[in-house]
Enzyme design. Structure first.
Site, short mmCIF file in Angstrom:
data_model
loop_
_atom_site.label_atom_id
_atom_site.label_comp_id
_atom_site.label_asym_id
_atom_site.label_seq_id
_atom_site.Cartn_x
_atom_site.Cartn_y
_atom_site.Cartn_z
N ARG A 188 -5.39 5.62 0.91
CA ARG A 188 -4.44 4.51 1.02
C ARG A 188 -4.72 3.66 -0.20
NH1 ARG A 188 -1.96 3.35 6.15
NH2 ARG A 188 -1.28 5.38 6.88
N CYS A 215 1.43 10.88 9.36
CA CYS A 215 2.37 10.32 10.34
C CYS A 215 3.76 10.30 9.72
CB CYS A 215 1.94 8.90 10.71
SG CYS A 215 3.08 8.07 11.83
N ARG A 234 0.85 -1.20 0.00
CA ARG A 234 0.00 0.00 0.00
C ARG A 234 0.88 1.24 0.00
NH1 ARG A 234 1.91 3.16 4.33
NH2 ARG A 234 1.54 2.20 6.35
N GLU A 244 -6.34 7.39 7.95
CA GLU A 244 -5.19 8.14 8.48
C GLU A 244 -4.65 9.14 7.45
OE1 GLU A 244 -2.33 5.70 10.56
OE2 GLU A 244 -0.68 6.93 9.84
N THR A 247 6.16 8.41 9.98
CA THR A 247 6.69 7.09 9.60
C THR A 247 6.38 6.76 8.14
OG1 THR A 247 4.66 5.98 10.29
CG2 THR A 247 6.46 6.08 11.91
N ARG A 286 4.15 0.54 2.36
CA ARG A 286 4.36 -0.62 3.23
C ARG A 286 4.05 -1.87 2.41
NH1 ARG A 286 2.71 -4.03 7.70
NH2 ARG A 286 0.47 -3.78 7.39
N GLU A 320 -1.55 -3.02 12.57
CA GLU A 320 -0.66 -2.42 13.56
C GLU A 320 -1.27 -2.49 14.96
OE1 GLU A 320 0.26 1.68 12.93
OE2 GLU A 320 2.31 1.30 13.59
N ARG A 366 4.43 -7.22 12.58
CA ARG A 366 3.15 -6.80 13.17
C ARG A 366 2.26 -8.02 13.37
NH1 ARG A 366 1.20 -1.28 9.92
NH2 ARG A 366 3.07 -0.08 10.39
P1 ADP Z 1 -1.31 -0.17 7.06
O1 ADP Z 1 -0.82 -1.27 6.23
O2 ADP Z 1 -2.24 0.66 6.31
O3 ADP Z 1 -0.18 0.57 7.67
P2 ADP Z 1 -2.31 -1.97 9.16
O4 ADP Z 1 -1.01 -2.52 9.66
O5 ADP Z 1 -3.29 -1.57 10.20
O6 ADP Z 1 -2.16 -0.67 8.28
O7 ADP Z 1 -2.95 -3.05 8.20
C1 ADP Z 1 -4.16 -2.80 7.57
C2 ADP Z 1 -4.88 -4.08 7.20
O8 ADP Z 1 -4.19 -4.75 6.18
C3 ADP Z 1 -5.01 -5.07 8.35
O9 ADP Z 1 -6.27 -5.69 8.28
C4 ADP Z 1 -3.94 -6.08 8.04
O10 ADP Z 1 -4.19 -7.35 8.58
C5 ADP Z 1 -4.01 -6.10 6.54
N1 ADP Z 1 -2.79 -6.61 5.93
C6 ADP Z 1 -1.57 -6.10 6.00
N2 ADP Z 1 -0.70 -6.85 5.31
C7 ADP Z 1 -1.41 -7.89 4.78
C8 ADP Z 1 -1.09 -9.00 3.97
N3 ADP Z 1 0.15 -9.21 3.53
N4 ADP Z 1 -2.08 -9.83 3.64
C9 ADP Z 1 -3.35 -9.63 4.05
N5 ADP Z 1 -3.71 -8.59 4.81
C10 ADP Z 1 -2.76 -7.73 5.18
C1 CIR Z 2 2.61 5.44 17.35
O1 CIR Z 2 3.26 6.45 17.60
O2 CIR Z 2 2.89 4.32 17.77
C2 CIR Z 2 1.38 5.58 16.50
N1 CIR Z 2 1.07 6.98 16.33
C3 CIR Z 2 1.58 4.90 15.16
C4 CIR Z 2 2.87 5.23 14.47
C5 CIR Z 2 3.13 4.54 13.17
N2 CIR Z 2 2.01 4.00 12.53
C6 CIR Z 2 1.20 4.59 11.66
O3 CIR Z 2 1.39 5.66 11.16
N3 CIR Z 2 0.12 3.91 11.34
#
Ligand code: ADP
Ligand code: CIR
Length: 342
Positions: free
Chosen positions: A215, A257, A112, A211, A259, A266, A300, A295
């Protein structure tokens, strides 16, 4: 506004870098969107377990509060304030054979990027009217996409609770009520004007007004990283032809953010590693070497289930999109080799 009371539990980069002296220097500054230090740091103050603890409301936040953001950005990305971010969004140069042809380890792959639309405040400062305008602008542009990117928009308001729960469970939709986003003002007027656009097989999705304004997501079952990257690149280019995104020479794509600055990318796999999961020291040694993050499988701040981990690139700024995916690819290759050897 007084200097926050930081306890032993406050372990974020914000609490590390915000000295009393720096706080005094920054406390009365505001961006054109009326975003001040209090709002910048609120998430990290209210959530002591934040890793980072700051959010931006516009590109200007990164300039006006640079004495706080620059060291945080340096810690997150190893990126200095003199550097320029260079993009390279080209799936043809990715060196990648399929990693898991027998489908033994990699359950799914997802890449993403975050994008924010020029001339609108970022989520922490956007007002309800602007959020509504933005939602419309984005889904109207997306509705013009064709081929395997063609799809429909589903606002949170239009979905039943059971449909939302299913989409979240299947990893297609963002969770509700994230306390880090809540404290940053990113959940204001929830759930209005948020939603998800996706094609019929849910391999291309766009989250709207979570966020970040957008995305853009490409995902599918299994470990064909190149196919996922190719679809993402096509989608980004198609959307970028219609919408102008916030971008700077120094920081690349601007995100709420820090990050996510730079590539805002990601690239992750959900991977089953039962043996390596028993030896987290060995596991973390590999992820550290390849700059990877671990994660839980519900995103996250979630836990991992049944020896399945979400493994993704940690670096996003100062390296190209190709390098982000390559970090993940090489790291996952090493993890599979270690699992086989364990
Ligand atoms: P982001 O990727 O936007 O930083 P998250 O870590 O919260 O945010 O992940 C968002 C969603 O994407 C969650 O439901 C997570 O389980 C899903 N996800 C992330 N990576 C994968 C993957 N490789 N396969 C399936 N689902 C995924
Ligand atoms: C933190 O500081 O842990 C949260 N604000 C998340 C930081 C990184 N993740 C994100 O942007 N989704």
């Amino acid at each position: 506004m007084n200097y926050p009371i930081f306890s032993k539990e406050h372990t974020s980069l914000m609490s590390k870098h915000l000295s009393y002296e720096l706080f005094e220097e920054l406390k009365d500054l505001k961006t054109a969107n009326n975003f001040g230090l209090q709002q910048v740091i609120n998430s990290g103050v209210e959530n002591p377990d934040s890793g980072v603890g700051v959010y931006a409301a516009d590109e200007e936040t990164y300039h006006i509060f640079k004495d706080l953001f620059d060291p945080i950005i340096e810690d997150c990305h190893g990126f200095s304030k003199q550097q320029k971010h260079i993009s390279h969004l080209d799936s043809s140069v990715l060196a990648s054979d399929e990693l898991d042809i027998e489908n033994q380890y990699i359950l799914s792959t997802r890449i993403r990027v975050a994008r924010n639309v020029k001339s609108f405040p970022l989520g922490p400062a956007i007002n309800n009217h602007q959020r509504e305008q933005l939602e419309k602008l984005i889904y109207q542009s997306l509705s013009e996409l064709t081929g395997n990117l063609a799809g429909h928009y589903y606002s949170l308001d239009s979905l039943k609770d059971s449909e939302k729960a299913q989409l979240i469970n299947d990893h297609f939709l963002f969770k509700q009520g994230d306390r880090f986003l809540q404290a940053a003002g990113l959940n204001n007027n929830w759930p209005k004007n948020r939603g998800v656009f996706h094609n019929s097989d849910k391999t291309f999705l766009v989250w709207i007004n979570e966020e970040d304004h957008l995305r853009i997501i490409s995902m599918q079952q299994g470990g064909d990283i190149k196919a996922v990257f190719e679809r993402l690149v096509t989608a980004i280019e198609a959307i970028e032809n219609k919408i102008a995104f916030m971008h700077s020479e120094h920081l690349g794509y601007i995100s709420s953010c820090p990050t996510n600055l730079g590539t805002a990318m990601r690239a992750s796999v959900h991977i089953k590693l039962p043996k390596l999961g028993l030896d987290m020291v060995a596991f973390r040694k590999i992820t550290a070497k390849y700059h990877l993050d671990i994660r839980g499988t519900q995103g996250e701040h979630s836990d991992n289930l049944g020896a399945i981990y979400d493994v993704s690139n940690k670096r996003r700024l100062g390296i190209s999109e190709v390098e982000c995916v390559q970090d993940m690819y090489e790291g996952v290759k090493a993890l599979i080799a270690a699992e086989k050897a364990a």
